[in-house]
Design a protein around this motif. Structure first.
Motif, short mmCIF file in Angstrom:
data_model
loop_
_atom_site.label_atom_id
_atom_site.label_comp_id
_atom_site.label_asym_id
_atom_site.label_seq_id
_atom_site.Cartn_x
_atom_site.Cartn_y
_atom_site.Cartn_z
N GLU A 1 0.82 -1.23 0.00
CA GLU A 1 0.00 0.00 0.00
C GLU A 1 0.84 1.27 0.00
O GLU A 1 0.38 2.33 -0.35
CB GLU A 1 -0.89 0.02 1.25
N GLY A 2 2.09 1.17 0.40
CA GLY A 2 2.91 2.37 0.47
C GLY A 2 3.58 2.74 -0.84
O GLY A 2 4.19 3.78 -0.96
N GLY A 3 3.44 1.84 -1.82
CA GLY A 3 4.03 2.15 -3.13
C GLY A 3 5.54 2.06 -3.13
O GLY A 3 6.13 1.40 -2.28
N GLU A 4 6.16 2.72 -4.09
CA GLU A 4 7.61 2.61 -4.28
C GLU A 4 8.36 3.59 -3.38
O GLU A 4 7.95 4.73 -3.18
CB GLU A 4 7.97 2.88 -5.74
N LEU A 5 9.51 3.13 -2.88
CA LEU A 5 10.41 3.98 -2.07
C LEU A 5 10.80 5.21 -2.88
O LEU A 5 10.93 6.32 -2.33
CB LEU A 5 11.64 3.18 -1.66
N PHE A 6 10.92 5.04 -4.18
CA PHE A 6 11.28 6.15 -5.08
C PHE A 6 10.33 7.33 -4.87
O PHE A 6 10.77 8.47 -4.67
CB PHE A 6 11.20 5.66 -6.53
N ASP A 7 9.02 7.03 -4.86
CA ASP A 7 8.03 8.11 -4.70
C ASP A 7 8.04 8.69 -3.29
O ASP A 7 7.82 9.87 -3.08
CB ASP A 7 6.63 7.59 -5.06
N ARG A 8 8.35 7.82 -2.29
CA ARG A 8 8.39 8.30 -0.91
C ARG A 8 9.54 9.30 -0.72
O ARG A 8 9.37 10.36 -0.13
CB ARG A 8 8.56 7.11 0.05
N VAL A 9 10.70 8.97 -1.30
CA VAL A 9 11.86 9.87 -1.18
C VAL A 9 11.54 11.17 -1.90
O VAL A 9 11.79 12.26 -1.40
CB VAL A 9 13.13 9.22 -1.77
N LYS A 10 10.91 11.04 -3.08
CA LYS A 10 10.60 12.24 -3.87
C LYS A 10 9.66 13.15 -3.07
O LYS A 10 9.88 14.35 -2.96
CB LYS A 10 9.92 11.83 -5.20
N SER A 11 8.63 12.56 -2.45
CA SER A 11 7.65 13.42 -1.76
C SER A 11 8.23 13.99 -0.46
O SER A 11 7.90 15.10 -0.07
CB SER A 11 6.39 12.60 -1.44
N LYS A 12 9.11 13.25 0.20
CA LYS A 12 9.67 13.76 1.46
C LYS A 12 10.95 14.52 1.26
O LYS A 12 11.51 15.09 2.20
CB LYS A 12 9.94 12.57 2.40
N ASN A 13 11.49 14.46 0.03
CA ASN A 13 12.76 15.08 -0.28
C ASN A 13 13.91 14.31 0.40
O ASN A 13 14.71 13.70 -0.27
CB ASN A 13 12.76 16.54 0.15
N GLN A 14 13.98 14.34 1.76
CA GLN A 14 14.98 13.49 2.44
C GLN A 14 14.24 12.65 3.46
O GLN A 14 13.30 13.14 4.07
CB GLN A 14 16.03 14.34 3.17
N ILE A 15 14.68 11.42 3.65
CA ILE A 15 14.01 10.57 4.64
C ILE A 15 14.78 10.72 5.96
O ILE A 15 16.00 10.74 5.97
CB ILE A 15 13.99 9.10 4.16
N GLU A 16 14.06 10.85 7.05
CA GLU A 16 14.68 11.03 8.37
C GLU A 16 15.64 9.87 8.64
O GLU A 16 15.31 8.71 8.34
CB GLU A 16 13.56 11.07 9.41
N GLU A 17 16.80 10.15 9.20
CA GLU A 17 17.88 9.16 9.35
C GLU A 17 17.42 7.87 10.02
O GLU A 17 17.75 6.78 9.56
CB GLU A 17 19.05 9.78 10.12
#
Ligand SMILES: CCC/C(=N\NC(=N)N)c1ccc(NC(=O)c2cc3cc(OC)ccc3[nH]2)cc1
Length: 322
Positions: free
Chosen positions: A95-111
């Protein structure tokens, strides 16, 4: 729904497109009997008319791999159909889709989240390598998230480029006494032997992108070098504005994975033992979401435990009586 195999349409109701890849698309579907949501990946055989044979062989090998693997961080197939021009692969819905889109929408992922995802990727690739499989195409598009929450299970997918490491004649040759063996046989071995290290490099790039929000090797880098030259020379930059808030341990993992010499590069095993991953809280969270003990199992496990201790106690009582 037109050209779907009949038995497929009877079992599944396809609704909308949720992802599109190079060799086919992903659609949301419902299993009619259970109303369970699933993903259906179609792989068109005709897409590569030139290499028709390899496309079909690739897909067959990929399906063989998909059926063989069993790990919480590797995509699972639930059903499989084919027509003469396409494969239809039913998969658990991420349901969360691709990590690619998550990084794009968040810009940077919290460490701490990037670490949780990276740990799961390492465990998945460790499993693949232990089963003689090299992925060879690890990238954020091929990492799926199980939910919209930050804390979630990730699953690696797309084994189109994967290789199964079988015992090769070269490997057998290298086990014998090399008395009469020419030097290039060894150097060839060096290139063939390090193929599993390619996955470690790719995970380094994925980690870099998750933490910094930009790729280490990219077209318009200041260096004026082609992407290929940046990679072969291992030239990349930690842009301060992006990396300042990120720990030195995290940077160190990236540095030790993005080493041009496969011999010097961290193996998956070594990466799992890097200080950055020596984070008990993160590992506990990961184990919990990767191996959920839903209430039933938990209750069952507790009951078994209680039962074991009573039998142990009664045995002790018997001993006391004797
Ligand atoms: C055939 C199984 C392996 C495979 N690709 N293989 C290949 N390209 N040769 C593959 C490629 C992609 C996916 N993608 C998904 O399952 C997926 C779920 C999903 C959900 C989304 O929003 C909710 C958005 C994108 C998604 N992709 C699943 C499997």
């Amino acid at each position: 729904q037109s050209n779907l195999p009949k038995e497929f349409s009877e079992k599944y109701l396809i609704t909308k497109k949720i992802g599109a890849g190079v060799c086919g698309e992903v659609k949301l579907a419902f299993e009619r009997a259970t109303c369970k949501k699933v993903a259906v990946k179609t792989i068109n055989k005709k897409d590569f008319p030139a290499s028709l044979g390899t496309a079909t062989r690739n897909a067959e090998r990929e399906i063989q791999i998909l059926k063989k693997i069993d790990h919480p961080c590797l995509i699972k197939t639930e059903d499989f159909f084919q027509t003469d021009d396409s494969y239809y692969i039913v998969l658990e819905l991420m349901e969360g889709g691709e990590l690619f889109d998550r990084v794009k929408s968040k810009n940077q992922i919290e460490e701490s989240i990037a670490k949780l995802y990276f740990y799961q990727m390492l465990k998945a690739v460790e499993y693949l390598h232990n089963n003689g499989i090299i992925h060879r195409d690890l990238k954020p598009e091929n990492v799926l998230l199980s939910s919209q929450d930050d804390i979630c299970v990730i699953k690696i997918t797309d084994f189109n480029q994967s290789k199964i490491l079988e015992e090769s004649a070269l490997m057998r040759t290298l086990c014998g006494t090399p008395t009469y063996l020419a030097p290039e046989v060894f150097t060839d071995a060096v290139t063939v032997g390090y193929s599993s290290a390619v996955d470690a490099w790719s995970l380094g790039v994925v980690l870099f992108v998750c933490l910094a929000g930009y790729p280490p090797f990219h077209p318009n880098a200041q260096t004026g070098l082609s992407v290929r030259d940046q990679i072969t020379q291992g030239i990349y930059t930690f842009i301060p504005s992006k990396w300042d808030g990120i720990s030195d341990d995290a940077k160190d993992v990236v540095k030790r994975l993005l080493l041009v010499d496969p011999n010097a590069r961290l193996t998956i095993e070594e990466a799992l033992h890097h200080p950055w991953l020596m984070d008990e809280a993160m590992k506990e969270t990961a184990e919990c979401i990767m191996y959920p003990r839903d209430s039933g199992d938990a209750a069952e496990a507790d009951a078994a435990e209680a039962d074991a201790s009573t039998t142990k106690r009664s045995r002790e009582d018997d001993d006391d009586e004797q």
